[in-house]
Design a protein around this motif. Structure first.
Motif, PDB file in Angstrom:
ATOM      1  N   ARG A 359       0.831  -1.209   0.000  1.00 36.43           N
ATOM      2  CA  ARG A 359       0.000   0.000   0.000  1.00 36.43           C
ATOM      3  C   ARG A 359       0.863   1.256   0.000  1.00 36.43           C
ATOM      4  O   ARG A 359       1.997   1.272   0.499  1.00 36.43           O
ATOM      5  CB  ARG A 359      -0.943   0.007   1.210  1.00 36.43           C
ATOM      6  CG  ARG A 359      -0.244  -0.010   2.539  1.00 36.43           C
ATOM      7  CD  ARG A 359      -1.248   0.162   3.678  1.00 36.43           C
ATOM      8  NE  ARG A 359      -1.730   1.543   3.762  1.00 36.43           N
ATOM      9  CZ  ARG A 359      -2.790   1.898   4.460  1.00 36.43           C
ATOM     10  NH1 ARG A 359      -3.503   0.978   5.094  1.00 36.43           N
ATOM     11  NH2 ARG A 359      -3.147   3.168   4.516  1.00 36.43           N
ATOM     12  N   SER A 360       0.343   2.301  -0.581  1.00 37.25           N
ATOM     13  CA  SER A 360       1.095   3.554  -0.637  1.00 37.25           C
ATOM     14  C   SER A 360       0.960   4.297   0.684  1.00 37.25           C
ATOM     15  O   SER A 360      -0.097   4.285   1.322  1.00 37.25           O
ATOM     16  CB  SER A 360       0.561   4.429  -1.779  1.00 37.25           C
ATOM     17  OG  SER A 360      -0.816   4.713  -1.584  1.00 37.25           O
ATOM     18  N   GLY A 361       2.024   4.933   1.101  1.00 39.44           N
ATOM     19  CA  GLY A 361       2.007   5.661   2.356  1.00 39.44           C
ATOM     20  C   GLY A 361       2.212   4.742   3.545  1.00 39.44           C
ATOM     21  O   GLY A 361       2.192   3.516   3.441  1.00 39.44           O
ATOM     22  N   ALA A 362       2.393   5.347   4.701  1.00 41.03           N
ATOM     23  CA  ALA A 362       2.645   4.585   5.924  1.00 41.03           C
ATOM     24  C   ALA A 362       1.370   3.921   6.416  1.00 41.03           C
ATOM     25  O   ALA A 362       0.258   4.396   6.187  1.00 41.03           O
ATOM     26  CB  ALA A 362       3.196   5.514   7.010  1.00 41.03           C
ATOM     27  N   LEU A 363       1.543   2.776   7.078  1.00 41.32           N
ATOM     28  CA  LEU A 363       0.409   2.126   7.722  1.00 41.32           C
ATOM     29  C   LEU A 363      -0.115   3.029   8.835  1.00 41.32           C
ATOM     30  O   LEU A 363       0.653   3.792   9.443  1.00 41.32           O
ATOM     31  CB  LEU A 363       0.834   0.779   8.298  1.00 41.32           C
ATOM     32  CG  LEU A 363       1.236  -0.305   7.296  1.00 41.32           C
ATOM     33  CD1 LEU A 363       1.841  -1.507   8.030  1.00 41.32           C
ATOM     34  CD2 LEU A 363       0.034  -0.745   6.476  1.00 41.32           C
ATOM     35  N   PRO A 364      -1.406   2.961   9.148  1.00 41.80           N
ATOM     36  CA  PRO A 364      -1.943   3.803  10.223  1.00 41.80           C
ATOM     37  C   PRO A 364      -1.347   3.407  11.569  1.00 41.80           C
ATOM     38  O   PRO A 364      -0.866   2.277  11.736  1.00 41.80           O
ATOM     39  CB  PRO A 364      -3.443   3.525  10.171  1.00 41.80           C
ATOM     40  CG  PRO A 364      -3.571   2.180   9.527  1.00 41.80           C
ATOM     41  CD  PRO A 364      -2.445   2.110   8.541  1.00 41.80           C
ATOM     42  N   PRO A 365      -1.361   4.302  12.544  1.00 45.77           N
ATOM     43  CA  PRO A 365      -0.850   3.947  13.878  1.00 45.77           C
ATOM     44  C   PRO A 365      -1.595   2.754  14.459  1.00 45.77           C
ATOM     45  O   PRO A 365      -2.763   2.509  14.138  1.00 45.77           O
ATOM     46  CB  PRO A 365      -1.120   5.219  14.697  1.00 45.77           C
ATOM     47  CG  PRO A 365      -1.178   6.314  13.682  1.00 45.77           C
ATOM     48  CD  PRO A 365      -1.788   5.700  12.461  1.00 45.77           C
ATOM     49  N   LEU A 366      -0.914   1.989  15.296  1.00 43.53           N
ATOM     50  CA  LEU A 366      -1.530   0.837  15.959  1.00 43.53           C
ATOM     51  C   LEU A 366      -2.688   1.312  16.831  1.00 43.53           C
ATOM     52  O   LEU A 366      -2.595   2.353  17.499  1.00 43.53           O
ATOM     53  CB  LEU A 366      -0.490   0.102  16.806  1.00 43.53           C
ATOM     54  CG  LEU A 366       0.702  -0.483  16.041  1.00 43.53           C
ATOM     55  CD1 LEU A 366       1.751  -1.009  17.015  1.00 43.53           C
ATOM     56  CD2 LEU A 366       0.247  -1.597  15.100  1.00 43.53           C
ATOM     57  N   GLU A 367      -3.795   0.548  16.834  1.00 45.97           N
ATOM     58  CA  GLU A 367      -4.990   0.924  17.588  1.00 45.97           C
ATOM     59  C   GLU A 367      -5.466  -0.226  18.454  1.00 45.97           C
ATOM     60  O   GLU A 367      -6.439  -0.913  18.127  1.00 45.97           O
ATOM     61  CB  GLU A 367      -6.103   1.356  16.621  1.00 45.97           C
ATOM     62  CG  GLU A 367      -5.832   2.640  15.857  1.00 45.97           C
ATOM     63  CD  GLU A 367      -5.955   3.879  16.741  1.00 45.97           C
ATOM     64  OE1 GLU A 367      -6.454   3.737  17.885  1.00 45.97           O
ATOM     65  OE2 GLU A 367      -5.555   4.958  16.293  1.00 45.97           O
ATOM     66  N   PRO A 368      -4.829  -0.489  19.595  1.00 46.27           N
ATOM     67  CA  PRO A 368      -5.307  -1.547  20.493  1.00 46.27           C
ATOM     68  C   PRO A 368      -6.692  -1.213  21.045  1.00 46.27           C
ATOM     69  O   PRO A 368      -7.059  -0.039  21.192  1.00 46.27           O
ATOM     70  CB  PRO A 368      -4.256  -1.561  21.618  1.00 46.27           C
ATOM     71  CG  PRO A 368      -3.059  -0.871  21.049  1.00 46.27           C
ATOM     72  CD  PRO A 368      -3.602   0.138  20.085  1.00 46.27           C
ATOM     73  N   TYR A 369      -7.469  -2.237  21.365  1.00 43.94           N
ATOM     74  CA  TYR A 369      -8.790  -2.029  21.961  1.00 43.94           C
ATOM     75  C   TYR A 369      -8.669  -1.400  23.343  1.00 43.94           C
ATOM     76  O   TYR A 369      -9.441  -0.511  23.711  1.00 43.94           O
ATOM     77  CB  TYR A 369      -9.530  -3.372  22.061  1.00 43.94           C
ATOM     78  CG  TYR A 369     -10.814  -3.299  22.863  1.00 43.94           C
ATOM     79  CD1 TYR A 369     -11.944  -2.679  22.342  1.00 43.94           C
ATOM     80  CD2 TYR A 369     -10.886  -3.845  24.144  1.00 43.94           C
ATOM     81  CE1 TYR A 369     -13.123  -2.600  23.074  1.00 43.94           C
ATOM     82  CE2 TYR A 369     -12.056  -3.766  24.883  1.00 43.94           C
ATOM     83  CZ  TYR A 369     -13.173  -3.144  24.349  1.00 43.94           C
ATOM     84  OH  TYR A 369     -14.330  -3.057  25.086  1.00 43.94           O
ATOM     85  N   TYR A 370      -7.675  -1.878  24.111  1.00 51.78           N
ATOM     86  CA  TYR A 370      -7.483  -1.320  25.449  1.00 51.78           C
ATOM     87  C   TYR A 370      -6.740   0.013  25.356  1.00 51.78           C
ATOM     88  O   TYR A 370      -5.672   0.110  24.749  1.00 51.78           O
ATOM     89  CB  TYR A 370      -6.684  -2.277  26.340  1.00 51.78           C
ATOM     90  CG  TYR A 370      -7.477  -3.459  26.847  1.00 51.78           C
ATOM     91  CD1 TYR A 370      -8.789  -3.306  27.305  1.00 51.78           C
ATOM     92  CD2 TYR A 370      -6.914  -4.731  26.879  1.00 51.78           C
ATOM     93  CE1 TYR A 370      -9.511  -4.390  27.779  1.00 51.78           C
ATOM     94  CE2 TYR A 370      -7.634  -5.815  27.361  1.00 51.78           C
ATOM     95  CZ  TYR A 370      -8.932  -5.637  27.793  1.00 51.78           C
ATOM     96  OH  TYR A 370      -9.654  -6.706  28.278  1.00 51.78           O
ATOM     97  N   THR A 371      -7.326   1.030  25.971  1.00 56.31           N
ATOM     98  CA  THR A 371      -6.717   2.353  26.066  1.00 56.31           C
ATOM     99  C   THR A 371      -6.928   2.866  27.485  1.00 56.31           C
ATOM    100  O   THR A 371      -7.684   2.262  28.260  1.00 56.31           O
ATOM    101  CB  THR A 371      -7.375   3.335  25.078  1.00 56.31           C
ATOM    102  OG1 THR A 371      -8.742   3.565  25.495  1.00 56.31           O
ATOM    103  CG2 THR A 371      -7.364   2.790  23.654  1.00 56.31           C
ATOM    104  N   PRO A 372      -6.288   3.969  27.872  1.00 56.81           N
ATOM    105  CA  PRO A 372      -6.553   4.535  29.194  1.00 56.81           C
ATOM    106  C   PRO A 372      -8.024   4.916  29.387  1.00 56.81           C
ATOM    107  O   PRO A 372      -8.479   5.055  30.527  1.00 56.81           O
ATOM    108  CB  PRO A 372      -5.656   5.775  29.227  1.00 56.81           C
ATOM    109  CG  PRO A 372      -4.520   5.436  28.310  1.00 56.81           C
ATOM    110  CD  PRO A 372      -5.164   4.659  27.200  1.00 56.81           C
ATOM    111  N   GLU A 373      -8.783   5.032  28.281  1.00 53.32           N
ATOM    112  CA  GLU A 373     -10.200   5.355  28.387  1.00 53.32           C
ATOM    113  C   GLU A 373     -11.066   4.104  28.514  1.00 53.32           C
ATOM    114  O   GLU A 373     -12.021   4.075  29.289  1.00 53.32           O
ATOM    115  CB  GLU A 373     -10.653   6.161  27.161  1.00 53.32           C
ATOM    116  CG  GLU A 373     -10.108   7.574  27.099  1.00 53.32           C
ATOM    117  CD  GLU A 373      -8.628   7.609  26.734  1.00 53.32           C
ATOM    118  OE1 GLU A 373      -8.196   6.767  25.913  1.00 53.32           O
ATOM    119  OE2 GLU A 373      -7.898   8.452  27.290  1.00 53.32           O
ATOM    120  N   THR A 374     -10.750   3.037  27.737  1.00 49.12           N
ATOM    121  CA  THR A 374     -11.577   1.832  27.773  1.00 49.12           C
ATOM    122  C   THR A 374     -11.251   0.926  28.950  1.00 49.12           C
ATOM    123  O   THR A 374     -12.106   0.169  29.404  1.00 49.12           O
ATOM    124  CB  THR A 374     -11.422   1.023  26.476  1.00 49.12           C
ATOM    125  OG1 THR A 374     -10.044   0.636  26.326  1.00 49.12           O
ATOM    126  CG2 THR A 374     -11.854   1.838  25.269  1.00 49.12           C
TER     127      THR A 374
END
Length: 437
Positions: A359-374
């Motif tokens: 794919r062209s361009g950088a891959l999107p940032p990693l998005e884990p389900y667990y965050t400081p909000e969830t």
């Protein structure tokens, strides 16, 4: 940072035990888009289960380079090195911590395709382990059955299930079983923590020895995972070789180490409680027995084999029973594929990775389900155990990136690890027994 698509793929594998190193390294080679010419760099996460040279040799999984690192050292290396694919072969909490650490290290810049999964049968902590692995580009499922379960968990919490990719265990293979050998050989595949208590492990040892005495014409092998003082994926407080000391063992009974595939080359009947070795054996169509002597229980993991046709007892084995596996069950597990489909089991993963790399361009940032909000009451503790803050940044005082350890430091590290393992294997059990008085 990804390497150039015009060059041979560069792959990094981070593992925290001998079993996970084997899975990670073999998986890396199977999912690589190019059939040959890859460069594989191995990183061993420093901890209680960091494999010894002997354990690494037994896995049969090689790399172009291999070094031991802390979590902080690994994250620094990933920010500086250029890789196409990264395989995280870690326990769930380790995967989650690295996903957050890597997200912080890479930001929105170029990065490799991140892959993770399981080293074998998933029989406990399904939701917990899967959600800790969410955020990787590919979460590998070792069978169609696992893929369905994985997607159901992610969809059940409203998380993206698109990363789930069906593959197979990467270490299946070997010559198909061609019939009884001389001598007929029975192999018991030991597990470090199943069962856990002394009484149950002693029972299994006595039944194995008893089988050897009842069948002097057979060769009976106790296949051990580690030597005393070594650790595997799971802690082994009561090694069978220690329980066997002082016992009068029959001449046809033998304790063996070595590569599981080489032991299966001489095996006519594989016996276990729930080891992944059962799937290796079934893939070769070797008669395989999963013991019910201690019950069929989730804590033992043998409930995974319900419907397989392999569940049986030592009494029946002593009487000559040879289990016959159910073909439909085997097909759902992705083993013993008579149509040759195992050879293409990794095609979907290779295609997905190839598409991400092209794919062209950088891959999107990693998005884990667990965050400081969830998960504000869960995630910070996981990250802190790996010296990371809530945003994935290394905490003040985290182990800094160091030059390669000199001889004195290496000796100190080995001594410290040996002291820890001594405490786990000898001191801790004594304390627990005292607490039960």
């Amino acid at each position: 940072m990804p390497a150039s698509a015009t060059k041979s793929p560069r792959i990094a594998v981070l593992a925290d035990s001998d079993t996970r190193w084997k899975w990670g390294a073999l998986t890396a080679r199977r999912i690589a888009p190019a059939a040959a010419g890859i460069r594989l760099d191995g990183y061993l996460l420093r901890g209680r289960a960091t494999p010894t040279p002997r354990q690494l040799a037994e896995t049969g999984a090689t790399a172009d380079s291999l070094r031991e690192v802390t979590g902080a050292e690994f994250l620094r290396a990933m920010a500086q090195e250029s890789y196409d694919i990264l395989v995280l072969a870690l326990v769930g909490g380790g995967v989650q911590a690295m996903l957050h650490g890597l997200r912080h290290a890479w930001g929105s810049g170029p990065r490799p395709v991140v892959v993770t999964g399981y080293v074998g049968v998933v029989y406990e902590k399904l939701a917990d382990g899967l959600l800790l692995r969410h955020g990787a580009d590919l979460v590998l499922a070792n069978s169609a059955q696992d893929a369905d379960r994985f997607r159901a968990v992610y969809e059940g919490v409203g998380a993206d299930a698109g990363a789930v990719t069906e593959v197979a265990l990467p270490f299946l293979g070997g010559e198909a079983y061609a019939g009884e050998r001389a001598p007929y050989t029975v192999t018991f595949a030991a597990q470090p923590s199943v069962p856990e208590n002394r009484a149950d492990r002693t029972y299994l040892l006595e039944r194995l020895i008893g089988h050897a005495r009842r069948h002097p014409e057979r060769e009976v092998l106790l296949k051990l995972r580690s030597k005393p003082g070594e650790h595997t994926t799971h802690i082994e407080e009561l090694p069978y070789q220690k329980l066997a000391r002082g016992r009068e063992l029959p001449a046809n009974f033998q304790l063996v180490y070595g590569h599981m595939g080489e032991v299966l080359d001489r095996t006519d009947l594989l016996v276990t409680v729930s080891s992944t070795a059962a799937l290796e054996s079934l893939h070769r169509r070797i008669p395989t027995a999963v013991l019910t002597d201690l019950g069929v229980r989730e804590a033992l993991g043998n409930h995974h084999f319900l419907g397989s046709g392999c569940l049986t007892s030592w009494d029946r084995l002593d009487a000559g029973h040879r289990p016959e596996a159910d073909p439909e069950w085997l097909a759902r597990q992705g083993v013993a594929a008579g149509d040759g489909s195992y050879a293409g089991a990794f095609d979907a993963a290779r295609a997905r990775i190839g598409g991400l790399l092209e794919r062209s361009g950088a891959l999107p940032p990693l998005e884990p389900y667990y965050t400081p909000e969830t998960a504000p009451g869960y995630l910070p503790g996981i990250l802190a155990r790996h010296h990371l803050g809530p945003d994935g940044a290394p905490l003040p005082g985290s182990p800094a990136v160091r030059a390669e350890a000199g001889p004195v430091r290496q000796i100190v590290r080995r001594a410290a690890r040996g002291a820890y393992r001594h405490g786990v294997q000898r001191v801790a059990p004594v304390i627990r027994r005292m607490g039960e008085l």
